[in-house]
Motif scaffolding. Structure first.
Motif, PDB file in Angstrom:
ATOM      1  N   LEU A  84       0.779  -1.043  -0.191  1.00 35.25           N
ATOM      2  CA  LEU A  84       0.261  -0.110  -0.167  1.00 35.25           C
ATOM      3  C   LEU A  84       0.570   1.092  -0.291  1.00 35.25           C
ATOM      4  O   LEU A  84       0.442   1.836  -0.636  1.00 35.25           O
ATOM      5  N   VAL A  85       2.371   0.859   0.629  1.00 31.64           N
ATOM      6  CA  VAL A  85       2.961   2.620   0.986  1.00 31.64           C
ATOM      7  C   VAL A  85       3.899   2.438   0.042  1.00 31.64           C
ATOM      8  O   VAL A  85       4.911   3.506  -0.178  1.00 31.64           O
ATOM      9  N   GLY A  86       4.305   1.099  -0.292  1.00 32.23           N
ATOM     10  CA  GLY A  86       5.625   1.264  -1.405  1.00 32.23           C
ATOM     11  C   GLY A  86       6.428   0.823  -0.316  1.00 32.23           C
ATOM     12  O   GLY A  86       6.710   0.766   0.828  1.00 32.23           O
ATOM     13  N   PRO A  87       7.404   1.118  -0.852  1.00 30.07           N
ATOM     14  CA  PRO A  87       9.250   0.834  -0.156  1.00 30.07           C
ATOM     15  C   PRO A  87       9.539   1.970   0.639  1.00 30.07           C
ATOM     16  O   PRO A  87       9.747   3.019   0.483  1.00 30.07           O
ATOM     17  N   VAL A  88      10.434   1.554   0.810  1.00 28.82           N
ATOM     18  CA  VAL A  88      11.180   2.913   2.171  1.00 28.82           C
ATOM     19  C   VAL A  88      11.425   3.826   0.540  1.00 28.82           C
ATOM     20  O   VAL A  88      12.900   2.846   0.019  1.00 28.82           O
ATOM     21  N   GLU A  89      12.080   5.033   0.625  1.00 28.05           N
ATOM     22  CA  GLU A  89      12.488   6.004  -0.045  1.00 28.05           C
ATOM     23  C   GLU A  89      13.949   6.928   0.848  1.00 28.05           C
ATOM     24  O   GLU A  89      13.083   6.946   1.316  1.00 28.05           O
ATOM     25  N   VAL A  90      14.893   6.835   0.357  1.00 27.68           N
ATOM     26  CA  VAL A  90      16.105   7.652   0.757  1.00 27.68           C
ATOM     27  C   VAL A  90      15.839   8.951  -0.533  1.00 27.68           C
ATOM     28  O   VAL A  90      16.346   8.421  -1.304  1.00 27.68           O
ATOM     29  N   GLN A  91      15.735  10.420   0.540  1.00 22.59           N
ATOM     30  CA  GLN A  91      15.818  11.620  -0.655  1.00 22.59           C
ATOM     31  C   GLN A  91      16.272  12.812  -0.027  1.00 22.59           C
ATOM     32  O   GLN A  91      17.042  12.510   1.388  1.00 22.59           O
ATOM     33  N   VAL A  92      17.120  13.664  -1.422  1.00 19.09           N
ATOM     34  CA  VAL A  92      18.477  14.596  -0.859  1.00 19.09           C
ATOM     35  C   VAL A  92      17.862  15.129  -1.465  1.00 19.09           C
ATOM     36  O   VAL A  92      17.045  15.536  -2.292  1.00 19.09           O
ATOM     37  N   GLU A  93      18.111  16.711  -1.420  1.00 14.24           N
ATOM     38  CA  GLU A  93      17.791  18.080  -2.151  1.00 14.24           C
ATOM     39  C   GLU A  93      18.292  17.446  -3.503  1.00 14.24           C
ATOM     40  O   GLU A  93      19.493  16.609  -3.682  1.00 14.24           O
ATOM     41  N   GLU A  94      17.946  18.237  -4.562  1.00 12.65           N
ATOM     42  CA  GLU A  94      18.197  17.737  -6.232  1.00 12.65           C
ATOM     43  C   GLU A  94      19.461  18.445  -6.154  1.00 12.65           C
ATOM     44  O   GLU A  94      20.122  17.187  -7.463  1.00 12.65           O
ATOM     45  N   LYS A  95      20.085  19.498  -5.843  1.00 10.50           N
ATOM     46  CA  LYS A  95      21.343  19.620  -5.864  1.00 10.50           C
ATOM     47  C   LYS A  95      22.064  18.830  -5.209  1.00 10.50           C
ATOM     48  O   LYS A  95      23.310  18.847  -6.063  1.00 10.50           O
ATOM     49  N   ASP A  96      21.881  17.874  -4.696  1.00 12.23           N
ATOM     50  CA  ASP A  96      22.903  16.750  -3.274  1.00 12.23           C
ATOM     51  C   ASP A  96      23.042  15.592  -4.426  1.00 12.23           C
ATOM     52  O   ASP A  96      24.026  14.219  -3.952  1.00 12.23           O
ATOM     53  N   ALA A  97      21.483  15.537  -5.461  1.00 13.26           N
ATOM     54  CA  ALA A  97      21.514  14.003  -5.757  1.00 13.26           C
ATOM     55  C   ALA A  97      22.885  13.300  -6.703  1.00 13.26           C
ATOM     56  O   ALA A  97      23.116  12.143  -6.328  1.00 13.26           O
ATOM     57  N   PRO A  98      23.719  14.130  -7.796  1.00 11.55           N
ATOM     58  CA  PRO A  98      24.549  13.485  -8.488  1.00 11.55           C
ATOM     59  C   PRO A  98      26.100  12.938  -7.403  1.00 11.55           C
ATOM     60  O   PRO A  98      26.246  11.663  -7.403  1.00 11.55           O
ATOM     61  N   PHE A  99      25.870  13.503  -6.826  1.00  9.41           N
ATOM     62  CA  PHE A  99      27.279  13.427  -5.588  1.00  9.41           C
ATOM     63  C   PHE A  99      26.682  12.502  -4.502  1.00  9.41           C
ATOM     64  O   PHE A  99      27.649  10.865  -3.713  1.00  9.41           O
ATOM     65  N   ALA A 100      25.235  12.402  -4.047  1.00  7.26           N
ATOM     66  CA  ALA A 100      24.710  10.914  -3.358  1.00  7.26           C
ATOM     67  C   ALA A 100      24.123  10.473  -3.928  1.00  7.26           C
ATOM     68  O   ALA A 100      24.964   8.615  -3.330  1.00  7.26           O
ATOM     69  N   ARG A 101      24.014   9.436  -5.154  1.00  7.45           N
ATOM     70  CA  ARG A 101      24.101   8.917  -6.198  1.00  7.45           C
ATOM     71  C   ARG A 101      25.824   7.879  -6.594  1.00  7.45           C
ATOM     72  O   ARG A 101      25.647   6.472  -6.083  1.00  7.45           O
ATOM     73  N   GLU A 102      26.514   8.803  -6.404  1.00 10.78           N
ATOM     74  CA  GLU A 102      27.871   8.454  -6.319  1.00 10.78           C
ATOM     75  C   GLU A 102      28.626   8.001  -5.076  1.00 10.78           C
ATOM     76  O   GLU A 102      28.871   6.913  -5.085  1.00 10.78           O
ATOM     77  N   VAL A 103      28.288   8.281  -3.788  1.00  8.98           N
ATOM     78  CA  VAL A 103      28.046   7.903  -2.350  1.00  8.98           C
ATOM     79  C   VAL A 103      27.915   6.475  -2.448  1.00  8.98           C
ATOM     80  O   VAL A 103      28.268   5.876  -2.108  1.00  8.98           O
ATOM     81  N   LEU A 104      26.643   6.198  -3.012  1.00 13.25           N
ATOM     82  CA  LEU A 104      25.686   4.809  -2.628  1.00 13.25           C
ATOM     83  C   LEU A 104      26.306   3.735  -3.524  1.00 13.25           C
ATOM     84  O   LEU A 104      25.850   2.683  -3.395  1.00 13.25           O
ATOM     85  N   GLY A 105      26.647   4.804  -4.357  1.00 13.38           N
ATOM     86  CA  GLY A 105      27.527   3.792  -6.006  1.00 13.38           C
ATOM     87  C   GLY A 105      26.486   2.935  -6.022  1.00 13.38           C
ATOM     88  O   GLY A 105      25.641   3.337  -6.770  1.00 13.38           O
ATOM     89  N   ASP A 106      26.693   1.018  -6.769  1.00 14.11           N
ATOM     90  CA  ASP A 106      25.366   0.657  -6.848  1.00 14.11           C
ATOM     91  C   ASP A 106      23.934   0.110  -6.562  1.00 14.11           C
ATOM     92  O   ASP A 106      23.518   0.201  -6.898  1.00 14.11           O
TER      93      ASP A 106
END
Length: 109
Positions: A84-106
């Motif tokens: 009903l609610v879906g998976p847990v999502e981790v969200q960051v500010e749009e400007k931080d997203a590229p670096f966050a994805r780099e930090v999280l890797g795969d």
């Protein structure tokens, strides 16, 4: 906390990186709208905990969506998350997203 540009250690009290001069993540225009984007969707609590630790260590502010409501509804969980609610999502500010994805890797979405 670490600099998003050069990766060097940064003290939270400083106005920017002492090595390369980059602005810290916490600095944003107070009048600008806050736009959050999902960088991780997870059903596994171990993956979620690891992602939180990595983002915190990198100094990236984040919010977690749907974490506290997984067991509230009678539909139960399938595949580690409530349908009903879906998976847990981790969200960051749009400007931080590229670096966050780099930090999280795969793990990143």
């Amino acid at each position: 906390m670490f600099c998003r540009k050069c990766g060097g250690p940064v003290d939270d009290e400083l106005g920017g990186c002492p090595h390369c001069g980059a602005e810290p993540f916490s600095r944003r225009d107070p009048g600008a709208p806050l736009v959050l984007v999902s960088v991780l969707r997870a059903a596994d609590p171990v993956v979620l905990g690891l992602a939180k630790t990595l983002l915190s260590d990198a100094g990236i502010p984040f919010a977690v969506r749907n974490e506290g409501v997984q067991g509230l509804f009678g539909a139960g969980e399938l595949g580690g998350f409530n349908l009903l609610v879906g998976p847990v999502e981790v969200q960051v500010e749009e400007k931080d997203a590229p670096f966050a994805r780099e930090v999280l890797g795969d793990m990143a979405c």
